[in-house]
Structure formats: structure tokens, C-alpha cells
Design a protein around this motif. Structure first.
Motif, PDB file in Angstrom:
ATOM      1  N   SER A 282       0.827  -1.215   0.000  1.00  0.00           N
ATOM      2  CA  SER A 282       0.000   0.000   0.000  1.00  0.00           C
ATOM      3  C   SER A 282       0.861   1.265   0.000  1.00  0.00           C
ATOM      4  O   SER A 282       0.375   2.351  -0.318  1.00  0.00           O
ATOM      5  CB  SER A 282      -0.919   0.010   1.225  1.00  0.00           C
ATOM      6  OG  SER A 282      -1.823  -1.080   1.166  1.00  0.00           O
ATOM      7  N   THR A 283       2.115   1.112   0.397  1.00  0.00           N
ATOM      8  CA  THR A 283       3.054   2.232   0.358  1.00  0.00           C
ATOM      9  C   THR A 283       3.826   2.152  -0.944  1.00  0.00           C
ATOM     10  O   THR A 283       4.591   1.214  -1.160  1.00  0.00           O
ATOM     11  CB  THR A 283       4.022   2.180   1.558  1.00  0.00           C
ATOM     12  OG1 THR A 283       3.271   2.138   2.767  1.00  0.00           O
ATOM     13  CG2 THR A 283       4.940   3.387   1.564  1.00  0.00           C
ATOM     14  N   ALA A 284       3.606   3.142  -1.809  1.00  0.00           N
ATOM     15  CA  ALA A 284       4.190   3.079  -3.149  1.00  0.00           C
ATOM     16  C   ALA A 284       5.701   3.255  -3.103  1.00  0.00           C
ATOM     17  O   ALA A 284       6.237   4.008  -2.279  1.00  0.00           O
ATOM     18  CB  ALA A 284       3.566   4.148  -4.041  1.00  0.00           C
ATOM     19  N   ASN A 285       6.370   2.547  -3.995  1.00  0.00           N
ATOM     20  CA  ASN A 285       7.810   2.713  -4.149  1.00  0.00           C
ATOM     21  C   ASN A 285       8.109   3.978  -4.969  1.00  0.00           C
ATOM     22  O   ASN A 285       7.315   4.384  -5.824  1.00  0.00           O
ATOM     23  CB  ASN A 285       8.413   1.502  -4.854  1.00  0.00           C
ATOM     24  CG  ASN A 285       8.277   0.241  -4.026  1.00  0.00           C
ATOM     25  OD1 ASN A 285       8.245   0.296  -2.803  1.00  0.00           O
ATOM     26  ND2 ASN A 285       8.204  -0.894  -4.702  1.00  0.00           N
ATOM     27  N   ILE A 286       9.248   4.564  -4.720  1.00  0.00           N
ATOM     28  CA  ILE A 286       9.687   5.752  -5.463  1.00  0.00           C
ATOM     29  C   ILE A 286      10.692   5.319  -6.514  1.00  0.00           C
ATOM     30  O   ILE A 286      11.729   4.731  -6.182  1.00  0.00           O
ATOM     31  CB  ILE A 286      10.313   6.801  -4.529  1.00  0.00           C
ATOM     32  CG1 ILE A 286       9.279   7.262  -3.488  1.00  0.00           C
ATOM     33  CG2 ILE A 286      10.843   7.994  -5.317  1.00  0.00           C
ATOM     34  CD1 ILE A 286       9.848   8.198  -2.444  1.00  0.00           C
ATOM     35  N   LYS A 287      10.380   5.596  -7.758  1.00  0.00           N
ATOM     36  CA  LYS A 287      11.312   5.301  -8.836  1.00  0.00           C
ATOM     37  C   LYS A 287      12.146   6.559  -9.121  1.00  0.00           C
ATOM     38  O   LYS A 287      11.601   7.656  -9.253  1.00  0.00           O
ATOM     39  CB  LYS A 287      10.545   4.900 -10.097  1.00  0.00           C
ATOM     40  CG  LYS A 287       9.729   3.628  -9.933  1.00  0.00           C
ATOM     41  CD  LYS A 287       9.008   3.271 -11.240  1.00  0.00           C
ATOM     42  CE  LYS A 287       8.191   1.998 -11.067  1.00  0.00           C
ATOM     43  NZ  LYS A 287       7.474   1.640 -12.326  1.00  0.00           N
ATOM     44  N   TRP A 288      13.459   6.391  -9.202  1.00  0.00           N
ATOM     45  CA  TRP A 288      14.340   7.533  -9.431  1.00  0.00           C
ATOM     46  C   TRP A 288      15.315   7.207 -10.563  1.00  0.00           C
ATOM     47  O   TRP A 288      15.578   6.050 -10.860  1.00  0.00           O
ATOM     48  CB  TRP A 288      15.098   7.912  -8.169  1.00  0.00           C
ATOM     49  CG  TRP A 288      16.005   6.788  -7.656  1.00  0.00           C
ATOM     50  CD1 TRP A 288      15.701   5.855  -6.736  1.00  0.00           C
ATOM     51  CD2 TRP A 288      17.348   6.528  -8.089  1.00  0.00           C
ATOM     52  NE1 TRP A 288      16.745   5.000  -6.527  1.00  0.00           N
ATOM     53  CE2 TRP A 288      17.787   5.393  -7.345  1.00  0.00           C
ATOM     54  CE3 TRP A 288      18.225   7.122  -9.006  1.00  0.00           C
ATOM     55  CZ2 TRP A 288      19.053   4.848  -7.510  1.00  0.00           C
ATOM     56  CZ3 TRP A 288      19.494   6.577  -9.166  1.00  0.00           C
ATOM     57  CH2 TRP A 288      19.903   5.457  -8.421  1.00  0.00           C
ATOM     58  N   SER A 289      15.801   8.278 -11.158  1.00  0.00           N
ATOM     59  CA  SER A 289      16.817   8.125 -12.200  1.00  0.00           C
ATOM     60  C   SER A 289      17.715   9.357 -12.185  1.00  0.00           C
ATOM     61  O   SER A 289      17.283  10.480 -11.880  1.00  0.00           O
ATOM     62  CB  SER A 289      16.175   7.962 -13.578  1.00  0.00           C
ATOM     63  OG  SER A 289      15.475   9.122 -13.960  1.00  0.00           O
ATOM     64  N   VAL A 290      18.957   9.194 -12.514  1.00  0.00           N
ATOM     65  CA  VAL A 290      19.917  10.289 -12.616  1.00  0.00           C
ATOM     66  C   VAL A 290      20.915   9.934 -13.723  1.00  0.00           C
ATOM     67  O   VAL A 290      21.278   8.758 -13.867  1.00  0.00           O
ATOM     68  CB  VAL A 290      20.651  10.519 -11.271  1.00  0.00           C
ATOM     69  CG1 VAL A 290      21.443   9.282 -10.848  1.00  0.00           C
ATOM     70  CG2 VAL A 290      21.567  11.729 -11.358  1.00  0.00           C
ATOM     71  N   GLY A 291      21.277  10.975 -14.544  1.00  0.00           N
ATOM     72  CA  GLY A 291      22.177  10.694 -15.652  1.00  0.00           C
ATOM     73  C   GLY A 291      22.756  11.948 -16.267  1.00  0.00           C
ATOM     74  O   GLY A 291      22.680  13.048 -15.693  1.00  0.00           O
TER      75      GLY A 291
END
Length: 430
Positions: A282-291
Motif C-alpha cells: 500500500s506504500t508506493a515505491n519511489i522510482k528515481w533516475s539520474v544521468g
């Protein structure tokens, strides 16, 4: 140390032969003694159970399941994977984009930040699964022990039936001798002699049948530890030793010790872990990206970063939580239903065992001794001409039937006792 029968026989024969033949006779008798001892290899119940628990394939399966859970635990312990993303834009088009002069190249690294302690929840499921598997192995082991015990009792009873068949044959031969004597004296017709011979033939068939059945049961017992041939000549034990029962309420209180009941406790803990995992979803995951982005047209380089967060994750996951809750509550109901079913099985085994012991003791202490005396009196009266052939045969058959019923009742008492021990996970007191 006292000498056994074979050793006495060896000494007696050696005294009768010449010195030149003593050495040969000693070797021959030693070989005979060895073969007798090898043939008379006995098996007890403890050995049968130990071999079964060690070698039965049904229990070895759990080793592979434990290995599989180890692999699952390794996977559950992993953090989210990193992804390398390469993206090219504005190239191989038309006009000013027909080459790579205006191209933009982005190289980024992305992953997920797990929220809600999902990794710990996954590991918890594997841990509870391992506990449940251990409990299931105990259930399988207990069931195997009960099956081996039941088969062992069947072999023990079959041995007694072979002895009974031999006694029946001996009685039939004794009857033929008595009838033949009366026939030679002119007191009995030839038909009774023929009937006596027919009884001997039937007794021989019964003996052969019981011997074949005994060999089959011994082979069936050996199969529990993976043997395809019988490596023992007989099983040991007292078919007529029943032990002592507790009262039914005490036995019922011990049902909680049954591994099959304990399995539900382990399964309930597993369902709790699955429910916890469903809640973490129920707790959403955080998707991250850096480049880094490179522009060929401007001949510049810049950092790029971003993140995404799914919306309404708790609402979308409500169905999974409801399902996990229902499965957890279902385990509690199944446990109570199993306890009720076990109680009925225990009551049946307890009542039938009591009746079987009562029957066996009555036959052993009163019925069979009276029938033995009756047969002796009837045989004496038949020899003196006061009773007929049918009276004599009936008395003999009544005794044999009572002895057969005694074997059946005794084996039933022991088998029901084994079922009680399986249900309570505790041996009956002797």
C-alpha cells in the motif's frame, strides 16, 4: 556361558566321528550354524522406524524444499536492481536531423526506493515458510511412523496366524490318527477317515496361504525403507501386550501436541507475514533516475534527474489486503475443524481399542482355556465311543476359531493404539 542348541548339536556330532573327519565335520557344522543365525535375523519395531525415517524418499523431499527456500531467501534479501538507460534523440531524420549533428544522447542510472519495509516483509515470508515446512516434515514423519507401526503389527499377527495354521494342521493329523485307529477297530466308517484326510489337505492349503501372506507383509514392511527384498526372518514383539490407556479427556487434551495441529500455528504465522507484505504494497515505491545528457548541436553536457510515484497505491491494494486477511482467518477455522475431526477419530480409536482389549482378554483368560478343556474331554469321549465325529470336529474348530479371533482382536488393539499415539503424539504407557 550356556551353550545354545546348535553348539550342543555340534559337540555331540564331533564326539561320534573319527579324528580324520573332525576337521571336515567342524567346518560343515560351523557353516550350518552360521546359516541358521543369518536366517534367523530378527527385526524390532524401533529398527523398522529408524530405517524408515532415515531412508524413506517421502522425507528426503523436504531436504530439496529447504534448499529451494534458501534460494528464495537469497532472492528476497536482494535490494532493488539498478538499471542503465541509454537514449538517443534527434538523429537519422530529415533536414537538419538527417545526421548526428543535432542528436541528443542521454545516459541514466535508475532504480527504486522501496517504501514500507518490503524487503523485511519478503524475508519474513521465507522464514515463516521454513518453519511451516519443518512442521509439515514432522507430520509426514509421524504419519510414516504410524504406518510402519501398523504394518509391523500386521506382520506380527501374520506370524501368529502361521503358528495357528501349523497348530491346526497338527490337530488335523492327530484327528486322523484317532479316526484311523477307530476305523481299524471297526468303530468308525471309512468315510470319516477320508473326511479327516480332506481336513489335513485343507489345513495344508491354509498354512501355505498364511505363509505367503506373511512373506507379502514382510516385503511391504521392507518397502518403507526402500528395500526390494526381505532382509529379516521375523519381527519381534508381544502381540498380546496392550499397555495402559489414559481416560479419554486426558487423551483429548494431548491433541494439541499433534504436529498436524501445530502446522496450523505455523501456517497462521505465514499468513500473517503475507498480510504484512500485502500491507507494505500500500506504500508506493519511489522510482528515481539520474544521468547525463549530451547535446551535439550545442556541444553541451547537462545532468538529468527525475522520480516517479504511483498515485492511489493504497486504494488499488485494498483487494490484496482483504484477500490476505480472509486467508489468515480461514486458517484459524481450519484448525478448529481439524481438531474436531481428530477428536472423532480419537474417540473411535479409543472405543474400538477398549472393545478389542476386552475381547482379547476374555478369550485369553476364560474362553480359550474352556475350549481347550472341552476339546480334550470331547476327544477322550470320542475315543471311547460316547461322542460322534462331528462333535469332535466341532470342538476342534471352535478352539481354532477362538484362537483366530484372539489374534484379530489383539492386532486390532495394537493398531488402534498406534492411531491414538499418532493423534496424541505420545506413546501409550506400558
Amino acid at each position: 556361558m550356556a551353550l545354545n542348541t546348535c553348539e550342543h548339536r555340534k559337540i555331540a556330532i564331533l564326539r561320534c566321528v573319527t579324528p580324520q573327519l573332525k576337521y571336515i565335520a567342524f567346518l560343515a557344522l560351523s557353516l550350518f550354524t552360521f546359516n541358521v543365525y543369518a536366517f534367523e535375523k530378527q527385526l524390532n519395531l524401533q529398527e523398522a522406524i529408524q530405517w524408515t525415517l532415515k531412508q524413506n524418499p517421502e522425507l528426503k523431499i523436504f531436504d530439496f524444499k529447504q534448499t529451494a527456500l534458501t534460494g528464495q531467501e537469497q532472492t528476497a534479501s536482494l535490494n532493488p536492481a539498478y538499471e542503465l538507460q541509454v537514449e538517443a534523440e534527434n538523429f537519422a531524420g530529415s533536414g537538419e536531423f538527417n545526421a548526428f549533428d543535432s542528436a541528443e544522447l542521454t545516459v541514466a542510472l535508475s532504480s527504486v526506493i522501496e517504501m514500507g519495509d518490503k524487503r523485511s516483509a519478503r524475508i519474513g515470508i521465507v522464514s515463516k515458510s521454513r518453519t511451516l515446512l519443518t512442521a509439515e516434515k514432522e507430520v509426514s514423519a509421524l504419519n510414516l511412523m504410524a504406518q510402519v507401526t501398523e504394518k509391523y503389527v500386521e506382520v506380527l499377527a501374520a506370524q501368529q496366524r502361521v503358528i495357528l495354521a501349523e497348530n491346526a494342521l497338527s490337530l488335523a493329523q492327530e484327528t486322523l490318527e484317532i479316526v484311523s485307529q477307530r476305523n481299524r477297530a471297526g468303530a468308525t466308517p471309512e468315510a470319516e477317515v477320508k473326511r479327516s484326510k480332506a481336513v489335513i489337505a485343507q489345513a495344508n492349503l491354509t498354512l501355505q496361504s498364511e505363509q505367503k501372506r506373511l512373506e507379502y507383509l514382510k516385503l511391504s514392511l521392507s518397502a518403507y525403507w526402500g528395500e526390494t527384498s526381505v532382509s529379516f526372518s521375523r519381527v519381534t514383539g508381544d502381540l498380546f501386550q496392550f499397555g495402559n490407556d489414559s481416560d479419554f479427556s486426558s487423551l483429548f487434551a494431548k491433541l494439541e501436541k499433534n504436529p498436524a495441529i501445530q502446522v496450523y500455528a505455523s501456517e497462521q504465522r505465514l499468513k500473517e507475514a503475507e498480510l504484512q507484505l500485502a500491507k507494505t504494497e500500500s506504500t508506493a515505491n519511489i522510482k528515481w533516475s539520474v544521468g547525463v545528457r549530451r547535446s551535439q548541436e550545442a556541444n553541451d553536457t547537462a545532468l538529468v534527474a527525475g522520480f516517479s510515484l504511483p498515485l492511489f497505491a493504497e486504494k488499488r491494494n485494498s483487494g490484496a489486503i482483504a484477500s490476505a486477511l480472509a486467508e489468515r482467518d480461514q486458517v484459524a477455522i481450519e484448525k478448529e475443524a481439524t481438531k474436531l475431526r481428530f477428536r472423532n477419530h480419537l474417540l473411535r480409536a479409543y472405543s474400538n481399542r477398549k472393545q478389542a482389549i476386552l475381547t482379547a482378554n476374555s478369550l485369553k483368560q476364560s474362553v480359550i482355556p474352556m475350549l481347550e478343556d472341552a476339546l480334550e474331554d470331547t476327544q477322550d469321549a470320542y475315543q471311547k465311543g460316547r461322542y460322534g465325529y462331528l462333535d469332535y470336529v466341532s470342538a476342534r474348530q471352535e478352539l481354532l476359531n477362538a484362537r483366530r479371533t484372539l489374534i484379530d482382536a489383539a492386532s486390532a488393539a495394537l493398531i488402534y493404539g498406534a492411531e491414538i499415539e499418532k493423534l496424541t503424539n505420545e506413546a501409550l504407557s506400558l
